[in-house]
Enzyme design. Structure first.
Site, short mmCIF file in Angstrom:
data_model
loop_
_atom_site.label_atom_id
_atom_site.label_comp_id
_atom_site.label_asym_id
_atom_site.label_seq_id
_atom_site.Cartn_x
_atom_site.Cartn_y
_atom_site.Cartn_z
N GLU A 112 4.57 -5.18 3.88
CA GLU A 112 3.96 -4.69 4.56
C GLU A 112 5.16 -4.44 6.01
O GLU A 112 6.16 -4.28 5.34
CB GLU A 112 3.11 -5.24 5.76
CG GLU A 112 2.82 -4.45 6.96
CD GLU A 112 1.53 -3.01 6.01
OE1 GLU A 112 2.27 -2.34 6.14
OE2 GLU A 112 0.53 -3.37 5.43
N HIS A 167 0.45 -1.20 0.02
CA HIS A 167 0.07 0.00 -0.31
C HIS A 167 0.95 1.65 0.12
O HIS A 167 1.83 1.63 0.09
CB HIS A 167 -0.71 0.11 1.09
CG HIS A 167 -0.51 -0.32 2.48
ND1 HIS A 167 -0.11 1.62 3.12
CD2 HIS A 167 0.12 -0.27 3.40
CE1 HIS A 167 -0.21 1.08 4.10
NE2 HIS A 167 0.57 -0.29 4.71
N ASP A 212 6.01 2.27 6.88
CA ASP A 212 5.20 1.49 6.29
C ASP A 212 4.69 1.96 5.45
O ASP A 212 3.43 3.65 5.38
CB ASP A 212 4.33 1.85 8.07
CG ASP A 212 2.83 1.58 7.60
OD1 ASP A 212 2.94 0.69 7.18
OD2 ASP A 212 2.42 2.03 8.99
N GLU A 251 -4.91 1.62 3.08
CA GLU A 251 -5.06 0.14 4.42
C GLU A 251 -4.62 0.71 5.34
O GLU A 251 -5.79 -0.08 5.95
CB GLU A 251 -3.66 -0.42 3.62
CG GLU A 251 -2.94 -1.72 4.92
CD GLU A 251 -2.69 -1.03 5.46
OE1 GLU A 251 -2.72 -1.93 6.96
OE2 GLU A 251 -1.60 0.16 6.02
N GLU A 252 -5.22 1.84 5.63
CA GLU A 252 -4.31 2.33 7.30
C GLU A 252 -5.15 2.15 8.06
O GLU A 252 -5.64 2.08 8.99
CB GLU A 252 -3.61 4.13 7.17
CG GLU A 252 -1.96 4.00 6.45
CD GLU A 252 -1.36 3.17 7.57
OE1 GLU A 252 -1.63 1.92 8.98
OE2 GLU A 252 0.01 2.70 7.22
N HIS A 277 4.71 4.74 12.48
CA HIS A 277 3.55 5.71 12.46
C HIS A 277 3.99 7.32 13.00
O HIS A 277 2.94 7.90 13.37
CB HIS A 277 2.66 5.16 12.99
CG HIS A 277 1.50 4.38 12.28
ND1 HIS A 277 0.16 3.44 12.93
CD2 HIS A 277 1.94 3.78 11.10
CE1 HIS A 277 -0.09 3.22 12.08
NE2 HIS A 277 0.50 2.85 11.14
#
Length: 913
Positions: A222, A152, A164, A196-197, A296
């Site tokens: 991923e 993604h 990510d 995706e998140e 994140h």
């Protein structure tokens, strides 16, 4: 002379055992360091691989210039760049086709399963407009089941997405470059998916594509951390694990303990792999998993990762995909079609060099065999020793020392755990090795002292073999429990294999000790039980004591002592009797005086290394989760305590032979590790505390806004926030499970209030409405420059809403969904920034009960904005979300900020219809 030197060097004595123990620790430490760092020096040396890596690294730099969540404008820039790269790579290949969901207007209204909660009964509707980029590489044998390669390209609002999932995306670009020049046998479909998140929606929308029907297998790339090595998180079954084993020869890395975490829902997050698995694909979920403190956050950047980490993921995906689609298509298909390989897999690597795979069902069979055969064998050997008279330990010695020592040491480290939970529970997020080393050294030290005291006060013939037998019995019970769990879980308890290995090698060491005892020196016929042979705690041999010999003409007389001393005649009688034994038996007796070394090598090194590696990888992945909840903290402490006991248990039979220097070192290590664990600051610049941010604007009645910060309780968050330059009035409250919510009135976002909700029509207020007639309400949600809104219903009662219809802007297409079960929520997405509103019609039925009717429908509307960069207001350049930028600029270095929700700013409106 050499024989004497050999005997003196390798006897069962303190110096020898201590030396072997120190060597074991050093070797395991070196191998662990080597395993953790080897990938850094494993860059490719051939020109073609270097070219792919360099191109991938450049692509990564481009797409991570800014955060790019689905709710951001830069998300479109990333999409356009990827589309341009895909078209550039594929333009010269006649067997490649590109499809852009955005250009094709791909959208879908569907009921979305809650992949994070299997027991959820909510009806969650999602309307999604996709901007996935799909690439089909036609295989030479298109009749073969195809392979999906997926990653993604969106990030979270607070992260730049280098790991990510930028590295996954650019790895796919590199693989596309390779397969554009080397047509595979199988068809490959690439899914560069978006969003995706927050819902795995890019993967979900692809399952409705015609190209989804071409694939049966998937490699999902991923990033659940911020770098290091890419692990095989999980795989579908033994067949897919075997393909990984056969294909990935360079730096394989993975452990089925991670897989069990997903099976058991201990790991609450999910990846796109879950969607593909639910829709029938088999494959591999390959992901970065550490460090989570950068996950994140604004540190998920190119600066905080490396080419080596990128190459590790790219190289693994390359090796695996080549084997499946090009090099061994026939062999791979045979493995995939083999029904015996359909059960879940147990797998692990050894120092990223060797990869081992076994079927969970096969392990279950092996466990049953071991549970039956090994105890019977040990019992028979014990009976033989009794018959031969070589077992000369009292029955009272059984199950006393080891159980007592384990009880005392376990109680001690349990007390230590409670103390650490009170004083410094999150120290694991800074450094998990030292707290775990504290548990290990304390456990070993307590056991050494207790068992040495037993041996001093009550020495016995062969403590190590007796202890190994006791450990074998305890391990048998644990293996029985693990075998039951393996069966009852449908063979999904794929992390139990260390218990099998532990029991096997402890039992083999016990077996060797009993065999040695069978060939040991037998007591004199006139003295069946010569206690003096094993009453000295400092004995150097296993089954006999070397004592001064009596003169050969020494005879027992009436003046001889009643109790034999080391110089008494009975002490020499076994020696005399041994002369009458065959030469081979005498040789075995002399050789088996060194049986301890074989027992040590069987019981300790393999078990210690395998258990340590499993625990190290486990803590590497989970240690930073202590910031997230009390549940995660308790889990980490539980793994530490049980792990320390499990790791150290094979060494317990030999601890009485650790010399004072080793014991002193254990004491010093315990004190130093305890000091760090109890008193060191849990958060540093390299291991910061993660705070989660959202700014919430409520326009339900009077307009008001608050900044909400979620974080670990007890970290002085209120004090830190109160010291910001804006001097906010901060109030904090417990938010459950060891976390707290701090709220203050922050600076207003610099984009106004771009949301307004109008009730165009509401038949609930219509006087001509019949009693049992459904109600209708028409709403217009005006949201400028926005991509995501969430509507929740029934907030004042049961599931009243049965039907929803809506249009996106002024389009003519009406999207509709109806269900008698009721609708809980509707998630709305739109790609165009210029579409200013949604028109939504709701239909609900009042509920009639004995208490009366309940006919009011509650509607909660939240729209999300995911950008915090600069904008222009009244000709001046300003920050879009100054409250967030204030945190970035003025928080101490021991704090780092992540997003709490789908956007940085949420505008909320509540209605009752």
């Amino acid at each position: 002379m050499m024989a004497n030197y050999f005997r003196s060097t390798f006897k069962f004595r303190k110096t020898t055992v201590s030396t072997l123990f120190v060597l074991t620790v050093l070797v395991i430490s070196i191998l662990t360091w080597f395993d953790a760092n080897k990938y850094k020096s494993n860059l490719p040396d051939d020109k073609s691989s270097n070219s792919l890596l360099d191109a991938a690294w450049h692509d990564l730099q481009v797409i991570t210039e800014k955060p790019h969540p689905y709710t951001s404008h830069f998300n479109d820039n990333v999409h356009d760049y990827l589309l341009q790269r895909v078209e550039q790579i594929s333009k010269k290949s006649k067997f490649i086709e590109v499809s852009d969901d955005s250009a094709n207007g791909v959208s879908k209204l569907f009921q979305h399963l809650d992949v994070f909660n299997d027991s959820s009964t909510e009806t969650r509707l999602v309307y999604y407009e996709s901007s996935n980029i799909l690439v089909k590489v036609e295989g030479k044998s298109p009749q073969l089941p195809g392979l999906l390669l997926s990653a993604h390209f969106d990030s979270v609002p607070t992260g730049y997405g280098a790991t990510d999932d930028g590295k996954g995306v650019v790895s796919l670009l590199a693989l596309l470059q390779y397969y554009s020049e080397n047509q595979p046998e199988r068809t490959i479909v690439f899914n560069f998916n978006n969003n995706e998140e927050f819902g795995l929606l890019g993967a979900t929308i692809f399952t409705y594509s015609e190209w989804f029907k071409l694939v049966s297998y998937v490699i999902n790339l991923e990033g659940a951390g911020a770098g290091s090595k890419a692990a095989l998180f999980r795989t579908s079954d033994t067949a897919t694990a075997l393909l990984y084993e056969k294909s990935v020869k360079d730096q394989p890395f993975g452990n089925s303990i991670y897989q069990q975490g997903f099976y058991s829902r201990f790991v609450s997050s999910e990846t796109d792999y879950k969607i593909y698995e639910l829709n029938g694909l088999r494959g591999w979920d390959i992901a970065f998993y550490k460090p989570r403190d950068m996950y994140h956050t604004g540190k998920d950047t190119v600066q905080h990762t490396s080419k080596a980490a990128l190459w590790h993921m790219l190289n693994i995906a390359w090796q695996l995909s080549k084997y499946v689609v090009a090099d061994q298509t026939t062999a791979s298909q045979e493995i995939l079609d083999d029904e015996s390989n359909s059960s879940p897999a147990i797998y692990f690597d050894i120092i990223s060099k060797w990869f081992f795979v076994v079927s969970a069902r096969q392990l279950y069979v092996w466990n049953i065999v071991l549970l039956c055969v090994l105890p019977i064998t040990l019992i028979l050997l014990r009976i033989v020793c009794n018959k031969l008279g070589t077992w000369r330990m009292p029955t009272s010695a059984l199950f006393t020392r080891i159980p007592f020592a384990l009880f005392v040491s376990s109680f001690t480290i349990y007390f230590t755990k409670e103390l650490l939970l009170q004083l410094n529970p999150t120290i694991w997020s800074r450094n998990f090795i030292l707290p775990f080393l504290f548990c290990i050294s304390e456990f070993l030290l307590i056991n050494t002292l207790v068992l040495a005291l037993f041996e001093y006060l009550w020495p016995i013939q062969d403590f190590k073999t007796l202890s190994l037998l006791e450990l074998s019995a305890i391990a048998w019970l644990f293996l029985l429990k693990c075998t039951w769990d393996l069966s009852s879980s449908g063979f999904k308890a794929t992390g139990v294999y260390p218990v099998t290995v532990f029991y096997l090698f402890i039992s083999l060491a016990s077996m060797f000790g009993l065999c040695s005892m069978c060939f040991g020196k037998r007591p004199n016929a006139t003295n069946d039980y010569d206690n003096s042979e094993f009453m000295r705690p400092d004995t150097n041999d296993t089954h006999s004591i070397e004592c001064p010999r009596q003169p050969e003409d020494s005879e027992t007389t009436e003046t001889s002592p009643l109790i034999n001393t080391p110089s008494s005649s009975v002490q020499s009688s076994p020696i005399a009797s041994s002369k009458s034994l065959p030469g081979a038996v005498q040789y075995l007796q002399r050789t088996l005086n060194y049986d301890w070394s074989a027992q040590y090598l069987l019981a300790v090194p393999i078990n210690a290394f395998l258990i340590w590696e499993s625990l190290f990888n486990l803590f590497d992945a989970l240690s930073m989760t202590v910031q997230e909840s009390n549940k995660a903290t308790e889990a980490v402490f539980k793994f530490a305590i049980y792990g320390a006991i499990f790791l150290c248990s094979p060494l317990l039979p030999f601890t009485t032979k650790l010399n004072r220097f080793v014991v002193i070192i254990l004491g010093v290590v315990t004190i130093l590790a305890a000091s760090f664990s109890l008193f060191a600051a849990p958060y540093t610049e390299l291991a910061p505390l993660k705070l989660r941010f959202v700014q919430r604007i409520d326009i339900s009645r009077e307009t008001k806004q608050n900044v909400e910060i979620y974080g670990r309780a007890g970290a002085n968050i209120q004090e830190v926030l109160s010291s910001l330059p804006s001097r906010p009035n901060v109030s904090c409250k417990d938010s459950g499970s060891g976390t707290e919510l701090c709220v203050y009135e922050g600076m207003w976002p610099n984009f106004g209030i771009p949301m307004k909700v109008d009730v165009v029509k509401n038949t609930h207020n219509d006087k001509e409405h019949f009693e049992y007639e459904p109600y209708f309400a028409d709403l217009r949600i005006n949201v400028a420059d926005n991509r995501l809104c969430l509507m929740k219903f029934n907030t004042t009662g049961k599931k009243h809403l049965k039907q929803v219809e809506f249009k996106v802007g002024n389009e003519t297409t009406t999207h509709s969904y109806r269900t008698d079960e009721g609708i809980d929520s509707l998630l709305l997405h739109k790609l165009s920034w210029n579409v200013p509103y949604y028109d939504v019609q709701l239909k609900w039925i009042p509920q009639y009960t004995a208490e009366g009717s309940s006919d009011t429908l509650g509607v909660s509307i939240d729209c999300y904005w995911g950008e915090f960069d600069e904008t222009i207001v009244n000709g001046q350049v300003v920050q879009k979300i100054p409250a967030y930028n204030e945190l970035l600029q003025f928080l101490p270095e021991t704090f780092i900020v992540s997003n709490r929700e789908s956007g940085m700013v949420t505008i909320h409106k509540y209605l009752e219809l």
